[in-house]
Write an enzyme that holds these catalytic residues in place. Structure first.
Site, mmCIF file in Angstrom:
data_model
loop_
_atom_site.group_PDB
_atom_site.id
_atom_site.type_symbol
_atom_site.label_atom_id
_atom_site.label_comp_id
_atom_site.label_asym_id
_atom_site.label_seq_id
_atom_site.Cartn_x
_atom_site.Cartn_y
_atom_site.Cartn_z
ATOM 1 N N SER B 201 0.870 -1.172 0.000
ATOM 2 C CA SER B 201 0.000 0.000 0.000
ATOM 3 C C SER B 201 0.906 1.222 0.000
ATOM 4 O O SER B 201 1.681 1.431 0.925
ATOM 5 C CB SER B 201 -0.872 0.009 1.253
ATOM 6 O OG SER B 201 -1.502 1.266 1.385
ATOM 7 N N THR B 239 -7.645 1.867 -17.121
ATOM 8 C CA THR B 239 -6.428 2.584 -17.486
ATOM 9 C C THR B 239 -5.540 2.724 -16.261
ATOM 10 O O THR B 239 -5.981 3.203 -15.217
ATOM 11 C CB THR B 239 -6.784 3.984 -18.024
ATOM 12 O OG1 THR B 239 -7.646 3.841 -19.136
ATOM 13 C CG2 THR B 239 -5.528 4.735 -18.418
ATOM 14 N N CYS B 322 -16.852 7.874 19.797
ATOM 15 C CA CYS B 322 -17.902 8.253 20.731
ATOM 16 C C CYS B 322 -19.229 8.192 20.010
ATOM 17 O O CYS B 322 -19.654 9.121 19.353
ATOM 18 C CB CYS B 322 -17.660 9.644 21.282
ATOM 19 S SG CYS B 322 -18.586 9.913 22.802
#
Lengths: 387, 375
Positions: B201, B239, B322
């Site tokens: 990544s 592409t 929260c």
């Protein structure tokens, strides 16, 4: 034949005299403001209608915008011609041919008393023309197409298409109100109803960082962004509430925490309203939704202020509130997961029938007034406007 | 946005390096042609992609692998698991993974089970976050075609013994090993030639977001999850982004093995400053990658602490938010500790080579302060 005017009809026709003038002037202002991006519009403001001369602007766009302006009962697409009876008959025919339906009725109003032909006669002549040239039939009780003809001194106005307006009162006619905005589903809907009734709102919001996330503020801006179409500039007064909230939990029984917090919020809202010269405050409360919204709770909470507290949703069912929230586009924003009150502050058994005496006892344990003044001194102001 | 802040959320994403940003600008303007076009500009653009792939393979010292560019390592995991399994389902339909994999792995497994009739084995982890090698060996069958085990866990930083795992898996000729190496690239020494499929990544290593790769043994093929013009050997149409390809290769190139020494310093400083804080319970231990430190709070709410830190310009992450409607919890911490409360209140601190010891001190000081003052 071209539709070249929009006729604006007012709501709340029970107002008279000076009030009616105020109503019309305020409404005219709202309309001009809503349509300020269009060039070349002409406004003819009368006691019974406002006419907007389109001058080549797009009627569809303008009608869509005006349908959000409160104080308007209905809008019609109008064509204006001279009052020559032959012209009237021909134009009426052209208009009718554009409409769908099997039956029609002609309704003439002769505002110009000097006009030589009486309304009834105009009706008959126009109807005859239409009957001769089309296969339509007359139905005086429940026609598919209602053709209205208004003969005035400056010309003759014809229309069939009428669009529903928002109703209500023009914004500002009722004055200004300080509205408690939480970011939940209800308070934005309450804000919308107040605006529709002609009240200009300013908001107050209680923030408790770090217990509440910074995302709540963005959420409020997005919510008010949806309401900008009804009021184009809205101010939020953000009150730093953390210290007060922590103190309340420190000194009181957990079951009284919500009651005391709401009392503190109402005190602060009242003080701010008085400071900013608002005669009243408002909330999105509805009876019985949560513990703080029982009548007993409201009684104890409301005790801190003499200002009128408006609650537009007081008897509205949750489902109807949700439905309205979806209509005005605030629902999806309201349900974003940024709570305005952290779960660590959610007491397990909040009092549904708190005692006023007990509440005051808890409040006496700390310097509430000082803390309130401190919070108000540190207000953060945010403006949300249409841009 | 504040001018001066302390960013300690590098496992979530890293700031693109200046070289990457500059290179991206150059490629976007100079190699803008479609790499599939047959004219000169297209050919030159395509060449950049080819060179990027070569560079990447060279860095990992791989001669029998190929590179497939994707939009993320999530996408790369999807291809490695779903694309691979659907292609080879006639060989067998049993697949194995661990219980603390990233959702981009676990969700693929669940989908293969639910929609495509695969039978899945999910290996448990011990309190170090590692799978048991004997459990793995016992669960491999004749019909097993894929084992997917991550190298470094993204939440707690636990490390699996990939070489040993590879050895075990390859005893079964039909089984291939996929390793989610998203958090390991540039951060852990591995023998990549052992691994049949692994992923990169770009934005975790100071590259760009929207850019990733699947690196796989060249004997493997995949059912295309994205069909179309046939790019990337037909396995991933669309592409290609020349800029993403080139900057990914650059980001990998910029990796320096020595960086990890600085990271170890940062981790040690952090742990030593926080080890005496009663409120804190560590979920990561000495066996974990130094890049990630995960701990839980005993009595305070993690989401409030993270928010308080954020207001001070210090950025870390937490699984729990929260949100009274859905209290999110870390399934990873639950798996290693069995403790629900611990799993609900985790905080993850993750480093990059650009963090300094001073930043660690700022963080720990502020954290301790917050823990003392909030409810």
């Amino acid at each position: 034949m071209k539709y070249d005017h929009i006729m604006v009809r007012y709501g709340e026709l029970s107002t008279k005299g000076k009030n009616k003038k105020d109503f019309i002037n305020t409404l005219a202002r709202s309309i001009r403001n809503a349509l300020r991006d269009f060039s070349n519009l002409e406004y003819i403001v009368r006691l019974d209608h406002i006419y907007i001369k389109l001058n080549d602007n797009s009627a569809e766009e303008i009608i869509e915008i005006l349908q959000a302006v409160s104080g308007i009962h209905a809008l019609s697409l109008v064509t204006k011609i001279d009052d020559n009876i032959e012209n009237i008959k021909n134009t009426a025919l052209e208009i009718i041919k554009l409409e769908e339906g099997k039956t029609f009725k002609v309704h003439t109003r002769r505002a110009n008393k000097k006009y030589p032909i009486i309304s009834d006669q105009v009706n008959r002549e126009v109807a005859a023309t239409i009957l001769r040239s089309t296969s339509l039939k007359v139905d005086v009780h429940n026609p598919d197409i209602m053709l209205s003809i208004e003969i005035r001194e400056d010309g003759c106005y014809l229309f069939t298409k009428t669009f529903e307006g928002a109703g209500g009162y023009p914004l500002g006619i009722g004055g200004k109100i300080l509205h408690m905005l939480s970011g939940g589903i209800d308070s934005p809907v309450a804000a919308y109803l107040l605006m529709k009734r002609g009240l200009r709102i300013e908001c107050i919001h209680f923030a408790s960082p770090p217990y509440t996330n910074i995302g709540v503020i963005e959420k409020l801006k997005d919510l008010l962004g949806k309401l900008n179409v009804y009021q184009d500039k809205i101010r939020i007064n953000v009150i730093p509430f953390t210290k007060i909230q922590e103190k309340i939990y420190e000194v009181s029984d957990e079951s009284y925490a919500i009651t005391l917090m709401r009392r503190a919020m109402f005190r602060i809202a009242s003080k701010v309203a008085i400071m900013r010269h608002f005669p009243a405050i408002s909330t999105g409360e509805s009876v019985g939704q949560v513990a703080s919204q029982t009548l007993d709770s409201m009684n104890v909470i409301n005790e801190v202020t003499n200002l009128p507290v408006l609650r537009p949703l007081i008897t509205t069912d949750k489902l109807d509130i949700i439905s309205l929230a979806k209509k005005i586009g605030t629902y999806d924003i309201s349900i974003r997961p940024f709570e305005d009150c952290c779960t660590i502050f959610a007491p397990k058994n909040p009092k549904t029938r708190p005692s006023l005496e007990k509440s005051k006892e808890f409040e006496a344990k700390f310097n509430l007034d000082e803390m309130i003044d401190e919070a108000i001194k540190n207000i953060e102001v945010i403006y949300v406007s249409k841009e | 946005m504040k001018d001066n802040f302390t960013y300690l959320d590098n496992a979530a994403t890293t700031k693109p390096s200046d070289e990457v940003v500059a290179l991206n600008n150059v490629i976007q303007s100079e190699y803008f042609a479609n790499p599939n076009s047959i004219h000169e500009l297209g050919v030159l653009a395509n060449k950049q992609i080819y060179l990027a792939k070569e560079k990447i393979l060279k860095h990992f010292k791989l001669t029998k692998h190929k590179v497939l560019f994707t939009a993320s390592s999530t996408e790369a995991n999807n291809i490695a698991i779903k694309g691979y399994c659907l292609n080879y389902k006639n060989r067998g339909k049993h697949i194995i993974t661990s219980e603390i994999e990233h959702p981009s792995v676990l969700e693929c497994f669940k989908q293969l089970e639910k929609e495509f009739g695969f039978s899945i084995t999910i290996l448990k982890v011990d309190n170090n976050g590692q799978i048991s090698l004997s459990d793995l060996e016992k669960s491999l069958q004749n019909s097993t075609i894929l084992v997917s085990i991550m190298a470094i866990n993204n939440e707690i930083g636990s490390i699996n013994p990939i070489s040993k795992i590879a050895q075990i898996v390859h005893k079964f000729p039909k089984a291939n090993l996929h390793v989610d190496t998203t958090q390991a690239i540039g951060k852990l020494s591995l023998d990549y030639s052992d691994i049949d499929m692994f992923v990169v990544s770009s934005h975790k290593i100071h590259g760009l977001k929207g850019s990733g790769a699947l690196i796989y043994k060249n004997s493997l093929s995949f059912l295309p999850l994205i069909s179309g013009g046939g790019q990337e050997d037909g396995f991933r149409s669309g592409t290609q982004s020349v800029a993403n390809a080139v900057t990914l290769a650059k980001a990998i190139d910029l990796i320096k093995k020595e960086d990890v020494n600085h990271i170890i310093e940062l981790k040690n400083r952090l742990v030593s400053k926080l080890s005496s804080v009663d409120e804190i319970v560590f979920n990561s231990n000495e066996k974990c990658s130094p890049y990630i430190v995960n701990f839980s709070l005993k009595t305070k709410k993690a989401s409030v602490v993270v928010e308080a830190l954020s207001l001070k310009g210090i950025y870390v992450s937490s699984v729990s938010a929260c949100n009274s409607k859905k209290e999110a919890s870390s399934y990873v911490v639950k798996a290693i500790s069995g403790d629900d409360h611990r799993a609900h209140n985790t905080i993850r601190v993750s480093f990059s080579k650009d963090n300094s010891l001073e930043e660690i001190d700022v963080f720990t000081k502020e954290l301790i302060n917050i823990l003392e003052t909030i409810r």
